[in-house]
Structures are given as C-alpha cells and as structure tokens.
Design an enzyme around this catalytic site. Structure first.
Site, PDB file in Angstrom:
ATOM      1  CE  LYS A  29      -5.480  -1.236   2.122  1.00  0.00           C
ATOM      2  NZ  LYS A  29      -4.172  -1.910   2.109  1.00  0.00           N
ATOM      3  CE  LYS A  60       2.069   2.466   3.888  1.00  0.00           C
ATOM      4  NZ  LYS A  60       2.458   1.067   3.601  1.00  0.00           N
ATOM      5  CB  THR A  68      -0.915   0.022   1.233  1.00  0.00           C
ATOM      6  OG1 THR A  68      -1.785  -1.116   1.190  1.00  0.00           O
ATOM      7  CG2 THR A  68      -1.763   1.294   1.258  1.00  0.00           C
TER       8      THR A  68
END
Length: 290
Positions: A162, A237, A87
């Site tokens: 995502k 994050k 990611t």
C-alpha cells in the site's frame, strides 16, 4: 459469518453495510458514528469482537490500531481472524500479528485502494499480508467488499504494498498537476493536453481515471469543487509512512521525498486540509515559478 467491525467512518461504514447486506451478522463499534444499515452496535470494541469469526478494523493510525488490538484480541475466540484494513506502518502491522499469534488467533493486514466510492460499491482492491489459512477464512468477505484481492506475502507485506503504491500515486498526481499548470502558461488547452497525454507515454491513473482538471476526462473530485474522494491530509499521511519505511530500510526515495514536501506545504501551511489531493492543480495554476 459472525463479523465484528471496529471503525465505522467514511470507509468502514459502507464496507460493514455491504457485509450485512450479503447476509453476514455484523456487530460494530465506533466512538462517534451511527450504525450503518444492518449493523448492530456494541457498547465497546471488545464486545464487538467477542464470538466473531472475523474481526475487521478500519482505524486512523498504527498507534490506535495497536491499542485497539490489545483490547480486543483477548476477547476473541482462539482461531478467529483479526483483519485490519487500516493503512498503518509496517511495524505496527507486524506487532499486531505477533500479538494475535500469542493469543491463538490469526491476523491479516489488508489495506485498501479505491476510496469511499469503492467502499460503497464493493469494488475495493485489498493488498493482503498474512498466512494462507487466514486468507482462506477471510476470502468470502473480500469478495463482498472488493473487486480484487492480492496476497502480498507474510504479515506486514500488505502495508508495504500500500505505501509503495501510494508513494507512486502522490508523486504522479503532483507532477500531473504541475503539467496542467505548465500547459496553461504555455497556452495549451487542457482538453488538448488530456487527449494527447492520455494516449501517450505520459499517461497514468492520476490523469486518465482521476484527472485533476475539472471538465476534462471522467468525472473526478475536480468536477465537484475538489471535495475529497481521497483527502490531501490522507495522502500526506501515506507519504509519511512510505518515507518512514524507506528510512528504516535505507532505501533512496528522492522523488517520494519531494512529493511529501509538496503535500506537507499544501496541507499544513496552505489551505489543502479538507480538500482532495488533486487540488494541488489550482494551487499551482495560480502562482509563478518561485
């Protein structure tokens, strides 16, 4: 297929092991972790990539991804597929895709949802960006590692999907924890709250699948002392990536921005690092309004 797998941490190791169990030849590389069962370890990343039909990467961030890509793409066979399951930011995904194309290779950005449990069980969801022919090559591997694969469009769109998903996840978990803390102070039993909300308009995945209240709903990290299934620092994050992308395209994200603030305080100023992202609940339950 011959598979190179770079990044054998908590997520990558079980994914690689599942591929080996399914009969693929997997050569791995990681700077720290031991070889998963069935995986032969290479001395460096380029050696793991050399001769592979598909090279899979599972790495911490876009800077590391671009550095690794610059190392392995020249070693890859023309026509091979670089399948990144990290990611990272959208710009890094698109930069790697361009790098691969320059060397006659193909690239897919395919971040995952489902956590360590999904990686072990082979039930991950993959959100994929990149060309159709590369997807066709990688599809048998997605079928081993995951339960669902969604092609989201061209390079970078897997990462876009995502970060949008996880912005929703961070915001819904934060407000679910707030609601349980409020219910406590109002004298509402947590089980009663769960029974109502899980079948009413307030229900969400954060409540019904991953309930932050221990002893309520299906088993979740809350029932294991908030040992992380998805660590709070990883949520921080991902929220940062979402807000970075929003700033780049001038998209308003007031609720996402507040979720980022909550997780920043929890991880960087309190004791959230190393805990599950649902551990916001005991943090909120133990304090007042200010």
């Amino acid at each position: 297929m011959n598979i190179g797998f770079i990044g054998l941490g908590n997520m990558g190791a079980p994914m690689a092991a599942n591929l080996a169990t399914a009969g693929h030849t997997v050569t791995g590389y990681d700077m720290a972790t031991p070889a998963p069962e069935g995986v032969t370890m290479a001395d460096d990343a380029a050696s793991a990539a050399r001769g592979a039909d598909v090279v899979i990467t599972m790495l911490p961030n876009g800077t590391i991804l671009q550095s690794v890509a610059a190392d392995i793409i020249p070693a890859m066979t023309p026509g091979a597929v670089l399948l990144d399951c990290s990611t990272v930011d959208v710009d890094s995904a698109r930069a790697v895709a361009a790098m691969a194309a320059d060397h006659g290779c193909k690239a897919l950005d395919a971040p995952v949802s489902g956590g360590i449990g999904g990686a072990s069980a082979g039930t991950l969801t993959f959100m994929v960006g990149g060309p159709d022919d590369a997807l066709a090559t990688a599809m048998p591997l997605f079928d081993v590692m995951g339960g669902r694969t969604v092609h989201c469009g061209p390079a970078g769109n897997g990462q876009a999907a995502k970060i949008c998903n996880n912005m929703i996840l961070g915001a819904t978990m934060a407000v679910t924890c707030e609601a349980f803390a409020l219910a406590d102070k109002l004298g509402l039993d947590r089980q009663a709250m769960y029974d109502v909300v899980s079948t009413s308009s307030g229900q969400s995945w954060s409540l019904t699948t991953y309930c932050p209240a221990p002893g309520v709903g299906p088993q979740s990290p809350a029932d294991n002392g908030y040992k992380p299934g998805f660590a709070a620092e990883l949520m921080l994050k991902d929220l940062g990536l979402a807000l970075q992308a929003a700033e780049a395209v001038d998209a308003p994200t007031p609720v996402g921005t507040e979720a980022l603030h909550q997780y920043t305080v929890f991880v960087e100023q309190e004791d959230g690092r190393g805990k599950d992202f649902s551990a916001l609940l005991p943090r909120l339950a133990g304090r007042g309004r200010n």
